[in-house]
Motif scaffolding. Structure first.
Motif, PDB file in Angstrom:
ATOM      1  N   TYR A  39       0.957  -0.873   0.268  1.00 38.91           N
ATOM      2  CA  TYR A  39       0.291  -0.441   0.591  1.00 38.91           C
ATOM      3  C   TYR A  39       1.026   1.388  -0.040  1.00 38.91           C
ATOM      4  O   TYR A  39       0.825   1.626  -0.909  1.00 38.91           O
ATOM      5  CB  TYR A  39      -1.019  -0.246   0.648  1.00 38.91           C
ATOM      6  N   THR A  74       1.310  10.988   5.612  1.00 40.31           N
ATOM      7  CA  THR A  74       0.169  10.280   5.076  1.00 40.31           C
ATOM      8  C   THR A  74       1.397   9.696   3.965  1.00 40.31           C
ATOM      9  O   THR A  74       0.410   8.941   2.738  1.00 40.31           O
ATOM     10  CB  THR A  74       0.079  11.264   3.913  1.00 40.31           C
ATOM     11  N   LEU A  77       1.872   3.305   5.380  1.00 35.53           N
ATOM     12  CA  LEU A  77      -0.090   2.645   5.457  1.00 35.53           C
ATOM     13  C   LEU A  77       0.468   2.482   6.563  1.00 35.53           C
ATOM     14  O   LEU A  77       1.118   0.822   6.378  1.00 35.53           O
ATOM     15  CB  LEU A  77      -0.707   2.438   4.804  1.00 35.53           C
ATOM     16  N   THR A  85      -7.874  -2.711   4.941  1.00 33.79           N
ATOM     17  CA  THR A  85      -7.216  -1.241   4.395  1.00 33.79           C
ATOM     18  C   THR A  85      -8.015  -0.609   3.408  1.00 33.79           C
ATOM     19  O   THR A  85      -9.889  -1.703   2.850  1.00 33.79           O
ATOM     20  CB  THR A  85      -5.935  -1.328   3.258  1.00 33.79           C
ATOM     21  N   PRO A  86      -8.413   0.396   3.139  1.00 31.28           N
ATOM     22  CA  PRO A  86      -9.365   0.794   1.755  1.00 31.28           C
ATOM     23  C   PRO A  86      -9.074  -0.428   0.707  1.00 31.28           C
ATOM     24  O   PRO A  86      -9.959  -0.012  -0.229  1.00 31.28           O
ATOM     25  CB  PRO A  86      -8.863   2.105   1.256  1.00 31.28           C
ATOM     26  N   VAL A  93      -5.300   1.849  -3.994  1.00 31.86           N
ATOM     27  CA  VAL A  93      -5.248   2.619  -3.163  1.00 31.86           C
ATOM     28  C   VAL A  93      -5.965   3.764  -2.422  1.00 31.86           C
ATOM     29  O   VAL A  93      -6.524   4.158  -4.003  1.00 31.86           O
ATOM     30  CB  VAL A  93      -4.097   3.259  -2.084  1.00 31.86           C
ATOM     31  N   ALA A  94      -6.298   4.201  -1.577  1.00 30.83           N
ATOM     32  CA  ALA A  94      -7.066   5.330  -1.998  1.00 30.83           C
ATOM     33  C   ALA A  94      -6.505   6.772  -2.309  1.00 30.83           C
ATOM     34  O   ALA A  94      -5.248   6.832  -2.373  1.00 30.83           O
ATOM     35  CB  ALA A  94      -7.636   5.785  -0.449  1.00 30.83           C
ATOM     36  N   THR A 197     -12.429   8.667  -0.059  1.00 36.64           N
ATOM     37  CA  THR A 197     -11.602   7.643  -0.413  1.00 36.64           C
ATOM     38  C   THR A 197     -10.350   8.045   0.579  1.00 36.64           C
ATOM     39  O   THR A 197      -9.901   7.809   1.205  1.00 36.64           O
ATOM     40  CB  THR A 197     -10.609   7.356  -1.722  1.00 36.64           C
ATOM     41  N   GLU A 201      -9.391   6.294   4.001  1.00 34.22           N
ATOM     42  CA  GLU A 201      -7.869   6.172   4.551  1.00 34.22           C
ATOM     43  C   GLU A 201      -7.797   7.047   6.136  1.00 34.22           C
ATOM     44  O   GLU A 201      -7.253   6.156   6.730  1.00 34.22           O
ATOM     45  CB  GLU A 201      -7.524   6.864   3.828  1.00 34.22           C
ATOM     46  N   TYR A 204      -9.049   4.355   8.952  1.00 31.22           N
ATOM     47  CA  TYR A 204      -8.838   3.447   8.675  1.00 31.22           C
ATOM     48  C   TYR A 204      -7.325   4.041   9.413  1.00 31.22           C
ATOM     49  O   TYR A 204      -7.201   2.944  11.064  1.00 31.22           O
ATOM     50  CB  TYR A 204      -7.917   2.820   7.557  1.00 31.22           C
ATOM     51  N   ARG A 205      -6.333   4.774   9.474  1.00 33.85           N
ATOM     52  CA  ARG A 205      -5.521   5.787   9.938  1.00 33.85           C
ATOM     53  C   ARG A 205      -5.463   5.487  11.471  1.00 33.85           C
ATOM     54  O   ARG A 205      -5.029   6.009  12.781  1.00 33.85           O
ATOM     55  CB  ARG A 205      -5.021   6.070   9.179  1.00 33.85           C
ATOM     56  N   GLN A 418      -5.881  14.842   3.985  1.00 34.24           N
ATOM     57  CA  GLN A 418      -5.584  13.810   5.089  1.00 34.24           C
ATOM     58  C   GLN A 418      -4.715  14.386   6.458  1.00 34.24           C
ATOM     59  O   GLN A 418      -4.529  14.517   7.508  1.00 34.24           O
ATOM     60  CB  GLN A 418      -5.261  12.370   4.590  1.00 34.24           C
TER      61      GLN A 418
END
Ligand SMILES: [Zn+2]
Length: 1014
Positions: A39, A74, A77, A85-86, A93-94, A197, A201, A204-205, A418
């Motif tokens: 990722y 960022t 990941l 994960t996304p 990936v996002a 997206t 993410e 998720y983080r 992000q």
């Protein structure tokens, strides 16, 4: 160009050499936690380099040398053995190129995340107009999520300090214990595609990352996320993008429809709350007692935190909030600048005046509104982008401006969104106590409004004839979560004395202004107390606005006025006398409704007309009833009825009673039929015509019809071009504002270059509905114009507003009407006073003598009895005497002969046509073919008020150009009419008071000429 590149390289070197790693220790990742390598390498692959350096070169620099479109937050990941994960849903990936997920895939990911992590919960928060779900996702430590209920109970008390007896000492322990809620909303604007997206993410983080700063956020802040605000529009945008991917090289259609009704204006609905997304977000924000509403947009490079903005600031926000804007905004700039990310700035030129933006729900409810504009490509293509000089220019607030030319990817966008949010959340976690105290203080200060700046309350009189509009206005306030009370006895308070118009000296004027008089309001009057936590939104909506013509801000970002009492046609009295708060009153807990019913029984019932929007609903609901309209005011059984009152016969009594109760209308049985001229009204067949250029502004009209249960056919200019006999299908065609301004564009459509551009439901584009065409390019065309002309000639009625009215005028559908010159005039979404000129016209039924209307840009009309301009007589007012003897008001006298008396010049008003004289009517090679036959001459129904009383609310400069000119005109073509609106009678659900001008026109389409029936 070379010079710029050079300076950037030098800046990069200097930073790299002097500063070492740009990661601040506070944002370091947990070295013990494994990284998801595949990722992470995709993130690097999809992030472009600001200076066009190769990926291997930047990798070798170990991220130490700026500028960079990524940050240490960022660029990796963290891995998880249990949490997906996304990539699990996206397949990549996002922010990956060439792909946008539908809302259902976004939701599928959040549901998976919630199933896999105790730190994530998903809530369904309501439905869209097209039935899709909206969601909110909470992310925080599992212990915090387990204790949500207790935490919310604490926040609820801080949100309403009355529960604490307004005692700061009681608030302090709650402030110490409570955890704040930071609400983030994505992609309200459908072509701004990156947020879903990025937010997948981000969640998720927040759930997985063990970096100390993330652990801090997780334990100190509840992050609430609505990844897709405009869900219907998101799915259409993904369709459109998929079409673009499947048709390389072809021109895709523009996103003609975003939400079901409106496009970009979905972010102007925070006042009227007419859209589901507005109500769902507000209800969620307030149910969680959140402190921040942070809305994500994508139209400015590279990250503009626009809430700091520019003046004028909204006059009803708490100064504590304006400090919070600066604090959060400038910290964001500082942190991201340290990460080496170029083009992050705040301030800018966005004024924070209108409370119509989604984020502003927080500002008006004691929270903090924030908005990011990041850079987006309206899709997931990675593209070369060339910026405008004013975008990359360095200014005091943009010391590290965006780069002039970049290769930009959706991943870059996701990195910026992000990183910005993570630094903002980190700052918020560090300062949570302070922000919670501010939240409490702002709530408390809202309650203290009567003792501070005032007013004490707004009163909506119980005897206002505009009961329906009043109830609608009160329901808007209730939707805003403002508390409403109802007087249980008459109440008397001091109100400002009416302004003394004749006061000569300034001193006398000042005295009259300071004077108050007692006013008694009937029992049943509604009271909006200002000693409540959400007084701010009620005050902002009910008060009037003033935008000074010489304000340094010359470009208002949106409407300058919205005063809702005026626009709803409902009397709203601002009361500063605190005695109002002592009056006996009961809180209103249910939605405000007007009690309507049948009074008595008989063969004919009368319903008064006060321009209530419920009248047209009733007409279409009782299709079989015989309904006539009284053409004059009358009295019956000691009750007064206005012209336009309905006379209902042959109605099913049970259905009638039910409908009256539902609609809040009163019908009185008459002992005998009233002696008043009347005409029957049917259920006219309505078409609402749109272009394939823009659909937004007509969308507000479409929504109004649907909410009121008025059936209509939705046709396009292309339909009109195909249908030779429109009159066989429709009685009335509504052509609402297009928002294009160009009559040529309406006529010609989009240039016919290249291939057809479809807007159609297909397997590839299942959501591209609402209306459909194989090719959006053709406009109305010559055929369509001829068909419209024939429609009106045959007795149809065309209703056209703003630029559609301009189109009708320019295309010969309104002979004798022209646009009044607007030299030196400035109106920007203002509320102006209008006056009824023709009280006999059915269009003005129920309106009394004047009312307030919304004017977007100050359009007005002139009318003439001639089709050609330039040969009209000067009026007594226009005529300026030549140089000669005597003074300015004396007649000049030629020397040496007997004087001759000139015929008197006509003395006409700006809204009237200059009367014809014999010179114009005589035979000549030029005339009289330019003279419009008497029965086909246009006439003015509504005009703008005189200069000194024209402005109700907002910005008005050079109002003389508009004063007393026609605002609503009835123009004649053959047997039909073109009714032109210079105002926009149906706008953003805020102009309820002027809706009935359109509805009256519809219901009386075949009787628009006053006195036609005998
Ligand atoms: Zn936007």
């Amino acid at each position: 160009m070379v010079r710029y590149a050079m300076s950037l390289i030098l800046a990069g070197c200097a930073l790299g050499a002097a500063a070492g790693p740009v990661t601040e220790a506070g944002y370091a990742r947990d070295p013990q936690q494994a990284v998801d390598q595949s990722y992470t390498s995709k993130i690097a692959e999809y992030t472009t380099d600001p200076l066009g350096r190769s990926p291997s070169a930047t990798e070798a620099m170990d991220g130490r040398e700026g500028p960079s479109f990524n940050s240490p937050l960022t660029s990796y990941l963290p891995a998880s053995a249990t949490v997906p994960t996304p990539a699990k849903v996206l397949g990549d990936v996002a922010g990956a190129p060439n792909m946008l997920p539908y809302s259902k895939d976004v939701y599928r990911y959040f549901d998976m995340l919630a199933a896999a992590s105790p730190r994530v919960k998903v809530y369904r928060i309501g439905k869209t107009e097209e039935g899709r779900d909206m969601i909110a996702v909470a992310v925080a430590d599992e212990s915090l999520l387990a204790g949500l209920k207790d935490n919310d109970a604490r926040l609820a008390q801080l949100a309403d300090p009355r529960t604490l007896g307004m005692d700061d000492a009681k608030a302090e322990p709650l402030i110490a214990q409570a955890m704040p809620v930071y609400y983030i909303t994505g992609t309200i604007h459908s072509p701004e595609t990156g947020a879903p997206t990025a937010l997948m993410e981000l969640a998720y983080r927040l759930a997985v990352d063990e970096a100390p700063y993330i652990r801090k956020i997780r334990s100190k802040v509840i992050t609430l996320i609505t990844p897709v605000v405009e869900v219907d529009g998101r799915d259409r945008m993904v369709d459109l993008y998929n079409w673009h991917r499947a048709n390389p090289g072809k021109t895709p259609p523009p996103l003609l429809y975003w939400g079901h009704y409106v496009a970009h204006d979905n972010n102007r609905d925070a006042m009227g709350l007419t859209l589901n997304l507005s109500r769902n977000v507000l209800d969620t924000y307030l149910a969680w007692h959140a402190q921040v509403l942070h809305d994500l947009h994508e139209s400015v490079p590279f990250l503009y935190d626009n809430t700091v903005g520019d003046g004028p600031y909204n006059a009803w926000v708490d100064p504590i909030l304006t400090g919070e804007w600066q604090q959060l905004g400038w910290d964001n700039v500082q942190q991201m600048t340290k990460f080496g990310m170029p083009g992050v700035f705040t301030h800018g030129d966005f004024d924070t005046w209108s409370p119509g933006y989604l984020m502003f729900m927080a500002a008006m409810h004691n929270g903090i509104s924030r908005l990011y504009e990041t850079f987006g490509n309206a899709g997931a293509d990675t593209q070369e982008r060339i910026l405008d000089p004013d975008e990359y220019a360095r200014t005091w607030y943009k010391p590290n401006p965006p780069l002039p030319k970049v290769r930009w990817s959706q991943r870059d966008n996701n990195n910026y969104e992000q990183t910005g949010l993570l630094t903002a959340l980190s700052y918020f976690a560090d300062n949570g106590t302070q922000f919670l105290r501010n939240f409490y203080l702002k709530s408390k200060r809202s309650i203290e409004k009567p003792d501070a700046n005032g007013p004490a309350a707004y009163v909506l009189p119980g005897d206002d004839a505009h009961r329906g509009a009043q109830a609608q206005l009160l329901r808007v306030l209730q939707a805003q979560h403002a508390e409403i009370s109802r007087a249980s006895a008459p109440l008397t308070v001091q109100v400002p004395a009416p302004r003394e118009k004749d006061a000569k000296s300034d001193e006398a004027k000042d005295k009259s202004r300071a004077k108050t008089v007692a006013r008694t309001f009937a029992a049943g009057s509604y009271i909006v107390r200002m000693d409540q936590p959400y007084s701010r939104i009620a005050d902002a909506l009910l008060d009037r606005q003033f935008w000074a013509p010489d304000d340094p801000q010359k470009h208002p970002y949106d409407d300058t006025a919205w005063s809702m009492g005026d626009l709803f046609g409902s009397e709203v009295v601002r009361v500063t006398d605190k005695a109002v708060l002592q009056a006996p009153m009961e809180p209103v807990r249910e939605a405000v409704r007007v009690a309507g019913r049948v009074h008595g029984s008989g063969s004919v019932y009368a319903i008064d007309n006060n321009a209530d929007t419920a009248l047209i609903t009733l007409r279409y609901a009782l299709k079989d009833a015989e309904i006539a309209i009284a053409e004059k005011a009358f009295a019956a059984d000691a009750r007064h009825y206005n012209a336009g009152a309905l006379l209902v016969r042959k109605v099913d009594n049970a259905a009638f009673s039910r409908k009256l109760a539902e609609l809040g209308l009163d019908a009185y049985a008459l002992t005998s039929a009233p002696d008043v001229p009347s005409h029957r009204i049917g259920t006219p067949r309505i078409a609402l015509m749109h272009t394939w250029i823009h659909t937004q502004t007509e969308g507000w009209w479409r929504m109004a019809l649907e909410k009121l249960g008025v059936p209509y056919s939705y046709i396009s200019t292309q339909t009109a071009a195909r249908e030779a006999d429109l009159k066989s299908k429709y009685d009335v065609i509504l052509f609402g504002p297009v928002g294009v301004g160009s009559s040529a564009a309406i006529l010609n459509g989009t240039p016919m270059w290249g291939d057809p551009i479809p807007w159609k439901v297909t397997a590839l584009t299942p959501n591209m509905g609402i209306d459909q065409t194989d090719d959006i390019r053709p406009g109305l065309g010559g055929d369509g114009l001829a068909h419209l002309q024939r429609f009106v000639e045959a007795g149809g009625v065309l209703i056209a507003a703003e630029d559609a009215a301009k189109f009708a005028i320019e295309m010969g559908l309104a002979p004798g009407v022209s646009l009044a010159p607007d030299k030196d005039l400035r109106v920007v979404g203002s509320v102006l006073k209008t006056v009824v000129v023709d009280a006999d016209s059915p269009v003005s039924y129920g309106y009394g003598k004047d009312f307030a209307a919304y004017s977007a840009e100050g359009m007005s009309f002139k009318i003439s009895n001639l089709i050609a301009r330039g040969d009209r007589l000067p009026t007594a007012k226009d005529y300026k005497r030549p140089t000669g003897r005597g003074g300015p008001h004396d007649a000049d006298m030629p020397e040496g002969r007997v004087g001759a008396e000139a015929p008197e010049l006509p003395d006409v008003k700006p809204w009237e046509a200059v009367p014809l004289n014999d010179e114009q009517l005589r035979y000549s090679v030029f005339g009289p073919r330019v003279v419009i036959p008497e029965n086909l001459r246009p006439h003015t129904i509504v005009r703008f008020a005189a200069s000194d009383e024209l402005l109700v609310s907002g910005l008005l400069q050079g109002g003389g150009a508009l004063a007393e000119h026609a605002a609503v005109v009835d123009a004649r073509v053959g047997k039909g009419h073109t009714v032109l609106f210079a105002i926009n009678p149906i706008w953003r659900g805020e102009t309820i008071g002027s809706y009935a001008l359109v509805f009256n026109t519809i219901l009386n389409f075949d009787r628009l000429t006053p006195g036609a029936s005998k």
